[in-house]
Write a protein that holds these residues in place. Structure first.
Motif, PDB file in Angstrom:
ATOM      1  N   ALA A  42       0.821  -1.213   0.000  1.00 16.11           N
ATOM      2  CA  ALA A  42       0.000   0.000   0.000  1.00 16.11           C
ATOM      3  C   ALA A  42       0.854   1.260   0.000  1.00 16.11           C
ATOM      4  CB  ALA A  42      -0.934  -0.006   1.212  1.00 16.11           C
ATOM      5  N   ALA A  43       2.079   1.162   0.498  1.00 23.67           N
ATOM      6  CA  ALA A  43       2.957   2.330   0.586  1.00 23.67           C
ATOM      7  C   ALA A  43       3.747   2.583  -0.695  1.00 23.67           C
ATOM      8  CB  ALA A  43       3.925   2.153   1.754  1.00 23.67           C
ATOM      9  N   LEU A  44       3.713   1.650  -1.646  1.00 25.11           N
ATOM     10  CA  LEU A  44       4.513   1.795  -2.859  1.00 25.11           C
ATOM     11  C   LEU A  44       3.835   2.704  -3.879  1.00 25.11           C
ATOM     12  CD1 LEU A  44       5.670  -1.904  -3.470  1.00 25.11           C
ATOM     13  CD2 LEU A  44       6.965  -0.049  -2.405  1.00 25.11           C
ATOM     14  N   SER A  45       4.655   3.394  -4.648  1.00 26.59           N
ATOM     15  CA  SER A  45       4.131   4.140  -5.790  1.00 26.59           C
ATOM     16  C   SER A  45       3.668   3.140  -6.843  1.00 26.59           C
ATOM     17  CB  SER A  45       5.215   5.043  -6.385  1.00 26.59           C
ATOM     18  OG  SER A  45       6.228   4.248  -6.984  1.00 26.59           O
ATOM     19  N   ALA A  46       2.926   3.613  -7.832  1.00 27.82           N
ATOM     20  CA  ALA A  46       2.417   2.726  -8.879  1.00 27.82           C
ATOM     21  C   ALA A  46       3.555   2.026  -9.614  1.00 27.82           C
ATOM     22  CB  ALA A  46       1.546   3.510  -9.854  1.00 27.82           C
ATOM     23  N   ASP A  47       4.621   2.769  -9.921  1.00 27.61           N
ATOM     24  CA  ASP A  47       5.758   2.178 -10.644  1.00 27.61           C
ATOM     25  C   ASP A  47       6.494   1.162  -9.784  1.00 27.61           C
ATOM     26  OD1 ASP A  47       5.212   3.618 -12.919  1.00 27.61           O
ATOM     27  OD2 ASP A  47       6.692   5.183 -12.513  1.00 27.61           O
ATOM     28  N   ASP A  48       6.702   1.507  -8.508  1.00 27.98           N
ATOM     29  CA  ASP A  48       7.398   0.585  -7.615  1.00 27.98           C
ATOM     30  C   ASP A  48       6.568  -0.677  -7.369  1.00 27.98           C
ATOM     31  OD1 ASP A  48       9.604   2.206  -7.407  1.00 27.98           O
ATOM     32  OD2 ASP A  48       9.009   3.114  -5.501  1.00 27.98           O
ATOM     33  N   LEU A  49       5.257  -0.500  -7.284  1.00 30.02           N
ATOM     34  CA  LEU A  49       4.375  -1.653  -7.093  1.00 30.02           C
ATOM     35  C   LEU A  49       4.467  -2.583  -8.294  1.00 30.02           C
ATOM     36  CD1 LEU A  49       2.149  -3.157  -5.541  1.00 30.02           C
ATOM     37  CD2 LEU A  49       0.488  -1.706  -6.741  1.00 30.02           C
ATOM     38  N   LYS A  50       4.431  -2.020  -9.481  1.00 29.23           N
ATOM     39  CA  LYS A  50       4.516  -2.835 -10.700  1.00 29.23           C
ATOM     40  C   LYS A  50       5.822  -3.615 -10.729  1.00 29.23           C
ATOM     41  CE  LYS A  50       4.120  -2.503 -15.742  1.00 29.23           C
ATOM     42  NZ  LYS A  50       3.881  -1.586 -16.894  1.00 29.23           N
ATOM     43  N   ARG A  51       6.932  -2.961 -10.382  1.00 25.49           N
ATOM     44  CA  ARG A  51       8.225  -3.643 -10.363  1.00 25.49           C
ATOM     45  C   ARG A  51       8.247  -4.754  -9.321  1.00 25.49           C
ATOM     46  NH1 ARG A  51      10.357   1.526 -11.903  1.00 25.49           N
ATOM     47  NH2 ARG A  51      10.291   2.265  -9.741  1.00 25.49           N
TER      48      ARG A  51
END
Length: 200
Positions: free
Chosen positions: A32-41
Protein backbone atom coordinates in the motif's frame (compact mmCIF):
# COMPACT_ATOMS: atom_id res chain seq x y z
CA UNK A 1 11.64 -18.27 -18.69
CA UNK A 2 7.83 -18.41 -18.76
CA UNK A 3 6.10 -15.20 -19.75
CA UNK A 4 4.38 -13.16 -17.07
CA UNK A 5 0.65 -12.63 -17.36
CA UNK A 6 -1.27 -9.86 -15.63
CA UNK A 7 -4.55 -11.07 -14.18
CA UNK A 8 -7.37 -9.64 -12.16
CA UNK A 9 -6.91 -10.84 -8.60
CA UNK A 10 -10.42 -12.33 -8.60
CA UNK A 11 -9.28 -14.66 -11.41
CA UNK A 12 -6.66 -16.24 -9.12
CA UNK A 13 -8.00 -19.11 -7.03
CA UNK A 14 -6.25 -20.41 -3.90
CA UNK A 15 -5.22 -24.02 -3.34
CA UNK A 16 -5.17 -23.82 0.44
CA UNK A 17 -7.58 -22.79 3.17
CA UNK A 18 -5.48 -20.59 5.44
CA UNK A 19 -2.93 -17.82 5.58
CA UNK A 20 -1.17 -16.11 8.46
CA UNK A 21 -2.91 -12.75 8.73
CA UNK A 22 -0.13 -11.04 10.69
CA UNK A 23 2.19 -11.83 7.79
CA UNK A 24 -0.49 -10.70 5.34
CA UNK A 25 -0.85 -7.38 7.16
CA UNK A 26 2.91 -6.73 6.99
CA UNK A 27 2.81 -7.30 3.25
CA UNK A 28 -0.35 -5.22 2.82
CA UNK A 29 1.29 -2.21 4.48
CA UNK A 30 4.34 -2.63 2.28
CA UNK A 31 2.40 -2.79 -0.98
CA UNK A 32 0.00 0.00 0.00
CA UNK A 33 2.96 2.33 0.59
CA UNK A 34 4.51 1.79 -2.86
CA UNK A 35 4.13 4.14 -5.79
CA UNK A 36 2.42 2.73 -8.88
CA UNK A 37 5.76 2.18 -10.64
CA UNK A 38 7.40 0.59 -7.62
CA UNK A 39 4.38 -1.65 -7.09
CA UNK A 40 4.52 -2.84 -10.70
CA UNK A 41 8.22 -3.64 -10.36
CA UNK A 42 7.69 -5.46 -7.06
CA UNK A 43 4.87 -7.60 -8.45
CA UNK A 44 6.82 -8.46 -11.60
CA UNK A 45 9.76 -9.51 -9.42
CA UNK A 46 7.57 -11.94 -7.44
CA UNK A 47 4.97 -13.40 -9.81
CA UNK A 48 2.40 -15.78 -8.38
CA UNK A 49 2.97 -19.32 -9.72
CA UNK A 50 -0.27 -20.72 -11.08
CA UNK A 51 -1.68 -23.84 -12.67
CA UNK A 52 -4.30 -23.51 -15.41
CA UNK A 53 -7.37 -25.62 -14.75
CA UNK A 54 -10.71 -26.17 -16.40
CA UNK A 55 -12.37 -23.17 -18.11
CA UNK A 56 -9.07 -21.24 -18.00
CA UNK A 57 -9.20 -20.92 -14.20
CA UNK A 58 -5.86 -20.04 -12.63
CA UNK A 59 -4.91 -21.71 -9.34
CA UNK A 60 -2.15 -20.23 -7.19
CA UNK A 61 0.25 -22.86 -5.87
CA UNK A 62 2.36 -20.43 -3.83
CA UNK A 63 2.44 -16.78 -2.71
CA UNK A 64 -0.97 -16.95 -1.08
CA UNK A 65 0.09 -14.35 1.49
CA UNK A 66 1.10 -11.97 -1.27
CA UNK A 67 -2.21 -12.49 -3.08
CA UNK A 68 -4.27 -11.96 0.07
CA UNK A 69 -2.22 -8.85 0.94
CA UNK A 70 -2.95 -7.38 -2.49
CA UNK A 71 -6.63 -8.13 -2.01
CA UNK A 72 -6.64 -6.44 1.41
CA UNK A 73 -4.82 -3.44 -0.07
CA UNK A 74 -7.52 -3.22 -2.76
CA UNK A 75 -4.95 -3.78 -5.50
CA UNK A 76 -6.93 -5.42 -8.26
CA UNK A 77 -4.26 -7.02 -10.44
CA UNK A 78 -1.20 -9.22 -10.03
CA UNK A 79 1.38 -10.88 -12.23
CA UNK A 80 1.34 -14.66 -12.54
CA UNK A 81 3.63 -17.26 -14.05
CA UNK A 82 2.00 -20.40 -15.46
CA UNK A 83 3.93 -23.47 -14.30
CA UNK A 84 1.55 -26.12 -15.69
CA UNK A 85 -1.56 -26.43 -17.85
CA UNK A 86 -3.93 -29.07 -16.51
CA UNK A 87 -6.97 -27.67 -18.26
CA UNK A 88 -7.66 -30.96 -20.05
CA UNK A 89 -8.25 -32.73 -16.72
CA UNK A 90 -11.87 -32.77 -15.65
CA UNK A 91 -13.52 -33.04 -12.26
CA UNK A 92 -11.67 -35.11 -9.69
CA UNK A 93 -8.81 -35.85 -12.10
CA UNK A 94 -7.62 -32.25 -11.81
CA UNK A 95 -7.47 -32.32 -8.00
CA UNK A 96 -5.94 -35.81 -7.95
CA UNK A 97 -3.12 -34.56 -10.16
CA UNK A 98 -2.75 -31.40 -8.09
CA UNK A 99 -2.45 -33.53 -4.93
CA UNK A 100 0.06 -35.87 -6.61
CA UNK A 101 2.25 -32.88 -7.43
CA UNK A 102 1.81 -31.50 -3.90
CA UNK A 103 0.10 -28.37 -5.19
CA UNK A 104 -2.97 -28.40 -2.95
CA UNK A 105 -3.13 -28.27 0.85
CA UNK A 106 -6.69 -28.05 2.26
CA UNK A 107 -5.81 -27.94 5.97
CA UNK A 108 -7.74 -25.60 8.25
CA UNK A 109 -6.53 -23.25 10.99
CA UNK A 110 -6.32 -26.17 13.43
CA UNK A 111 -4.20 -28.29 11.10
CA UNK A 112 -7.15 -30.55 10.21
CA UNK A 113 -7.37 -31.93 6.67
CA UNK A 114 -10.57 -31.22 4.68
CA UNK A 115 -11.76 -31.97 1.18
CA UNK A 116 -10.98 -29.55 -1.62
CA UNK A 117 -14.50 -28.13 -1.30
CA UNK A 118 -13.25 -26.33 1.83
CA UNK A 119 -10.84 -24.22 -0.23
CA UNK A 120 -12.25 -20.71 -0.74
CA UNK A 121 -13.00 -19.59 -4.28
CA UNK A 122 -11.11 -16.29 -3.89
CA UNK A 123 -7.95 -15.33 -2.02
CA UNK A 124 -10.05 -12.88 -0.02
CA UNK A 125 -11.70 -15.92 1.58
CA UNK A 126 -8.52 -17.35 3.10
CA UNK A 127 -8.91 -17.72 6.85
CA UNK A 128 -6.39 -16.90 9.54
CA UNK A 129 -4.06 -19.53 10.95
CA UNK A 130 -2.08 -17.64 13.62
CA UNK A 131 0.61 -20.31 13.64
CA UNK A 132 1.34 -19.66 9.97
CA UNK A 133 2.26 -16.11 11.00
CA UNK A 134 4.37 -17.44 13.86
CA UNK A 135 6.22 -19.73 11.45
CA UNK A 136 6.89 -16.82 9.10
CA UNK A 137 8.19 -14.53 11.85
CA UNK A 138 10.45 -17.28 13.18
CA UNK A 139 11.83 -17.91 9.69
CA UNK A 140 12.42 -14.18 9.16
CA UNK A 141 14.28 -14.07 12.49
CA UNK A 142 16.60 -16.84 11.31
CA UNK A 143 15.00 -19.65 13.32
CA UNK A 144 15.02 -21.85 10.22
CA UNK A 145 15.90 -21.33 6.58
CA UNK A 146 13.54 -20.80 3.68
CA UNK A 147 13.27 -23.94 1.60
CA UNK A 148 11.56 -25.13 -1.56
CA UNK A 149 10.14 -28.16 0.27
CA UNK A 150 6.35 -28.27 -0.27
CA UNK A 151 4.32 -26.72 2.54
CA UNK A 152 7.36 -26.12 4.74
CA UNK A 153 5.65 -23.29 6.63
CA UNK A 154 2.64 -25.53 7.28
CA UNK A 155 4.93 -28.11 8.83
CA UNK A 156 6.55 -25.51 11.06
CA UNK A 157 3.14 -24.08 11.98
CA UNK A 158 1.93 -27.51 13.05
CA UNK A 159 5.13 -28.05 15.03
CA UNK A 160 4.61 -24.81 16.94
CA UNK A 161 0.85 -25.37 17.28
CA UNK A 162 1.38 -28.19 19.78
CA UNK A 163 4.17 -26.45 21.70
CA UNK A 164 3.45 -22.71 21.88
CA UNK A 165 0.39 -21.32 23.63
CA UNK A 166 -1.81 -19.08 21.50
CA UNK A 167 -1.27 -15.40 22.22
CA UNK A 168 -3.81 -12.58 22.59
CA UNK A 169 -1.61 -9.47 22.75
CA UNK A 170 1.38 -8.15 20.75
CA UNK A 171 3.70 -8.65 23.71
CA UNK A 172 2.55 -12.26 24.06
CA UNK A 173 3.16 -12.75 20.34
CA UNK A 174 6.70 -11.39 20.68
CA UNK A 175 7.28 -13.83 23.54
CA UNK A 176 5.83 -16.64 21.41
CA UNK A 177 8.28 -15.82 18.61
CA UNK A 178 11.22 -16.01 21.02
CA UNK A 179 9.99 -19.31 22.41
CA UNK A 180 9.45 -20.67 18.91
CA UNK A 181 12.95 -19.62 17.79
CA UNK A 182 14.34 -21.65 20.67
CA UNK A 183 12.13 -24.63 19.77
CA UNK A 184 13.16 -24.40 16.11
CA UNK A 185 16.76 -25.16 17.09
CA UNK A 186 15.82 -28.09 19.33
CA UNK A 187 16.25 -31.79 18.46
CA UNK A 188 12.45 -32.05 18.19
CA UNK A 189 12.63 -29.98 15.00
CA UNK A 190 15.45 -31.96 13.42
CA UNK A 191 13.40 -33.48 10.59
CA UNK A 192 11.58 -30.29 9.61
CA UNK A 193 12.52 -28.60 6.31
CA UNK A 194 14.98 -25.76 6.79
CA UNK A 195 16.11 -26.93 10.24
CA UNK A 196 19.20 -25.04 11.34
CA UNK A 197 21.41 -26.58 13.98
CA UNK A 198 21.64 -24.70 17.25
CA UNK A 199 24.54 -22.27 17.31
CA UNK A 200 27.13 -22.66 20.02
Amino acid sequence: MPALIRLELQQIHPTQVTAGMLEVEEKRKHFAALSADDLKRALKAAPIPVVVGRDDAHYAIDHHHLARALSDAEIEQAYVEVVADLSKLKGDAFWIEMAARQWVHPYDEHGVLHGVAAIPKQVSGLIDDPYRSLAAFVRNAGGYTKTAAPFAEFQWADFFRTRVRLWTTPSQFNAAVQQAIHLAASPDALILPGFTRARA
